[in-house]
Write a protein that holds these residues in place. Sequence first.
Motif, PDB file in Angstrom:
ATOM      1  N   GLN A  16       6.153 -21.528   3.577  1.00 45.50           N
ATOM      2  CA  GLN A  16       5.985 -20.891   2.274  1.00 45.50           C
ATOM      3  C   GLN A  16       7.320 -20.794   1.564  1.00 45.50           C
ATOM      4  N   GLU A  54       3.609  -1.587   4.165  1.00 46.63           N
ATOM      5  CA  GLU A  54       3.384  -2.195   5.479  1.00 46.63           C
ATOM      6  C   GLU A  54       4.727  -2.351   6.150  1.00 46.63           C
ATOM      7  N   LYS A  55       4.724  -2.294   7.462  1.00 52.33           N
ATOM      8  CA  LYS A  55       5.927  -2.651   8.203  1.00 52.33           C
ATOM      9  C   LYS A  55       6.209  -4.122   7.898  1.00 52.33           C
ATOM     10  N   GLU A  74      -6.866 -13.568   6.575  1.00 52.01           N
ATOM     11  CA  GLU A  74      -5.467 -13.925   6.829  1.00 52.01           C
ATOM     12  C   GLU A  74      -4.802 -12.950   7.802  1.00 52.01           C
ATOM     13  N   ILE A  89       7.095  -7.512   9.009  1.00 51.84           N
ATOM     14  CA  ILE A  89       7.143  -8.231  10.286  1.00 51.84           C
ATOM     15  C   ILE A  89       8.227  -9.313  10.177  1.00 51.84           C
ATOM     16  N   LYS A  97      -6.874  -4.722  -1.156  1.00 50.40           N
ATOM     17  CA  LYS A  97      -6.218  -4.805   0.143  1.00 50.40           C
ATOM     18  C   LYS A  97      -6.196  -3.515   0.948  1.00 50.40           C
ATOM     19  N   GLY A 136       1.545 -13.318  -4.286  1.00 51.59           N
ATOM     20  CA  GLY A 136       2.865 -12.752  -3.990  1.00 51.59           C
ATOM     21  C   GLY A 136       3.362 -11.770  -5.052  1.00 51.59           C
ATOM     22  N   LYS A 186       3.433  -3.469  -1.129  1.00 53.04           N
ATOM     23  CA  LYS A 186       2.447  -4.472  -1.556  1.00 53.04           C
ATOM     24  C   LYS A 186       1.471  -3.904  -2.569  1.00 53.04           C
ATOM     25  N   HIS A 213       2.019 -17.288   9.552  1.00 51.34           N
ATOM     26  CA  HIS A 213       0.800 -16.955   8.810  1.00 51.34           C
ATOM     27  C   HIS A 213      -0.319 -17.816   9.401  1.00 51.34           C
ATOM     28  N   GLU A 251      -5.092  -9.785   4.839  1.00 49.69           N
ATOM     29  CA  GLU A 251      -6.042  -9.704   3.727  1.00 49.69           C
ATOM     30  C   GLU A 251      -7.164 -10.712   3.873  1.00 49.69           C
TER      31      GLU A 251
HETATM   32  P1  ADP Z   1      -0.720 -12.361  -1.646  1.00 48.78           P
HETATM   33  O1  ADP Z   1      -2.174 -11.991  -1.696  1.00 48.78           O
HETATM   34  O2  ADP Z   1       0.079 -11.798  -2.782  1.00 48.78           O
HETATM   35  O3  ADP Z   1      -0.509 -13.818  -1.437  1.00 48.78           O
HETATM   36  P2  ADP Z   1      -0.546 -11.668   1.192  1.00 48.78           P
HETATM   37  O4  ADP Z   1      -0.869 -10.326   1.701  1.00 48.78           O
HETATM   38  O5  ADP Z   1      -1.569 -12.755   1.415  1.00 48.78           O
HETATM   39  O6  ADP Z   1      -0.148 -11.589  -0.353  1.00 48.78           O
HETATM   40  O7  ADP Z   1       0.823 -12.149   1.842  1.00 48.78           O
HETATM   41  C1  ADP Z   1       1.423 -13.369   1.458  1.00 48.78           C
HETATM   42  C2  ADP Z   1       2.577 -13.684   2.372  1.00 48.78           C
HETATM   43  O8  ADP Z   1       3.554 -12.632   2.316  1.00 48.78           O
HETATM   44  C3  ADP Z   1       2.245 -13.813   3.844  1.00 48.78           C
HETATM   45  O9  ADP Z   1       1.766 -15.086   4.200  1.00 48.78           O
HETATM   46  C4  ADP Z   1       3.608 -13.526   4.460  1.00 48.78           C
HETATM   47  O10 ADP Z   1       4.462 -14.630   4.345  1.00 48.78           O
HETATM   48  C5  ADP Z   1       4.145 -12.439   3.583  1.00 48.78           C
HETATM   49  N1  ADP Z   1       3.788 -11.089   4.112  1.00 48.78           N
HETATM   50  C6  ADP Z   1       2.731 -10.328   3.763  1.00 48.78           C
HETATM   51  N2  ADP Z   1       2.718  -9.165   4.452  1.00 48.78           N
HETATM   52  C7  ADP Z   1       3.795  -9.180   5.262  1.00 48.78           C
HETATM   53  C8  ADP Z   1       4.371  -8.265   6.230  1.00 48.78           C
HETATM   54  N3  ADP Z   1       3.818  -7.081   6.476  1.00 48.78           N
HETATM   55  N4  ADP Z   1       5.495  -8.660   6.878  1.00 48.78           N
HETATM   56  C9  ADP Z   1       6.087  -9.841   6.616  1.00 48.78           C
HETATM   57  N5  ADP Z   1       5.618 -10.738   5.730  1.00 48.78           N
HETATM   58  C10 ADP Z   1       4.487 -10.423   5.044  1.00 48.78           C
END
Ligand code: ADP
Length: 469
Positions: free
Chosen positions: A232, A200-201, A275, A203, A116, A165, A158, A208, A288
């Motif tokens: 989710q 990451e900030k 995504e 949000i 990532k 997750g 992350k 999504h 990602e």
């Molecule tokens: P994974 O690969 O573990 O599934 P992702 O990066 O795809 O992780 O993120 C999964 C979910 O986590 C996103 O769909 C969102 O709901 C939440 N998420 C990820 N990054 C952020 C962020 N910077 N701010 C708020 N929610 C986030």
Amino acid sequence: MFRRILVANRGEIALRVIRACRDLDIEVVAVFSEADRDAPYLKLADQAICIGPAAAAGSYLNIPRIISAAEVANVDAIHPGFGFLSENAHFAEVCRTCNIEFIGPPEEAMRRLGYKSEARKLALEAKVPVVPGSEGLITSEEEAVRLARGMGYPVLIKAAAGGGGKGMRVAHDEESLKTGLVAAQQEAEKAFKDGGVYLEKYIERPRHVEVQLLGDKHGNVVHLWERDCSLQRRHQKLVEESPAPNLPDSVREDICLSAVRLARAGGYYNAGTCEFLVDQQHRFYFIEVNARIQVEHPVTELITGIDLVREQIRVAAGEPLRFRQEDIQTNGAAMECRINAEDPAAGFRPSPGVITRWQAPGGPGVRLDTHVVPGYMVPPNYDSMVAKLLVYQPTRAEAIACMRRALAEFVVEGIKTTIPIHREIFNHPSFAEGAVDTTFIERTWHNAASQLPSGGNQPAERKKADFAA
Ligand code: ADP
């Protein structure tokens, strides 16, 4: 075209790939662990080979065993499905050195886009907006504290190698950042043997939105529009749909073109997903790339009429894409509910066991992708998804009505499932308005344990229609 393909996976996606091979008149070899020995879909393959014990490390994640099976069966290609080895660049490399085509992206693209923090760098180079955050991995607690102060809380920790997750922690202040860092690193180390984390900030209440991509080995990349996967629980998708509701056309177009730019910059081919998070002001941020076919791919198949698994096989065999961007039109609205063997009333705890009753929905506009039959035993060893219930209708409102009907018909006994929460979601006015975000489920069914109906589901509207035996 390939003569014979091995499917290095199990369950629903294994069956999905077996079916695509049948459609293309390609022989197909299934593999199974001891836990899946009696799985009925294995009989639909031309050959099925046992690759080891129930524990995935000895079977579905075991590269030497899978390669041995592929050599014994003399296949030309391996389809990895999703999960397990699907995003393992080393596995892709081993396949290709053994002269077996890996049905997926090239190893270099997997390495660049699969990690990532690296993918974020590439996105910036390709002028794709990313969530504000650290430039690379966090190297010290002081650095994390300084960055978080600069960004402002809340921030999200992350795992760079993350997925599902895991290794993700929200920090609302310095104290939770410090404890979260340690916890996320440990969790990531355990899950991915890689403790690298970045910031990451966070949000607030984002949606999504992701873009389906398809590329060939001749430099052509197209997008197949977007899917909204905002529904989710614990950052894991439960409902997916396309088109994304209430998303202005200009934003939709911009997101899709950004995804194509990133795929081109990464030298990507085969199927993949880019995504994004979309904030309340419709600003979008890359999060990602999933360098594989995704669970929710049928949503896109329904609105575009393109069979993504067949296309994956065709481009892996070296064929050029059979359509240009302008040929890809969408029609109607499609939605998917993930039916998992989980108890929504108990924090979505896995609920493996024998399915004593399985009465599947059907009728116009319904597609059910599942490997389950009555009497099937859901093993405790793997992912809990047992079916994907999809609907396809001319409009979103009709799709919701169709999903309500399908969910009301669906009866599963012997295990708990996510069907009851799906019924709640599809009856919720906010969902009907498309006013959803990634926190919707947790906000709406807060303290879910007492409020949700029990996961052991009976037909939803027994008084109106008594389907019960
Ligand atoms: P994974 O690969 O573990 O599934 P992702 O990066 O795809 O992780 O993120 C999964 C979910 O986590 C996103 O769909 C969102 O709901 C939440 N998420 C990820 N990054 C952020 C962020 N910077 N701010 C708020 N929610 C986030």
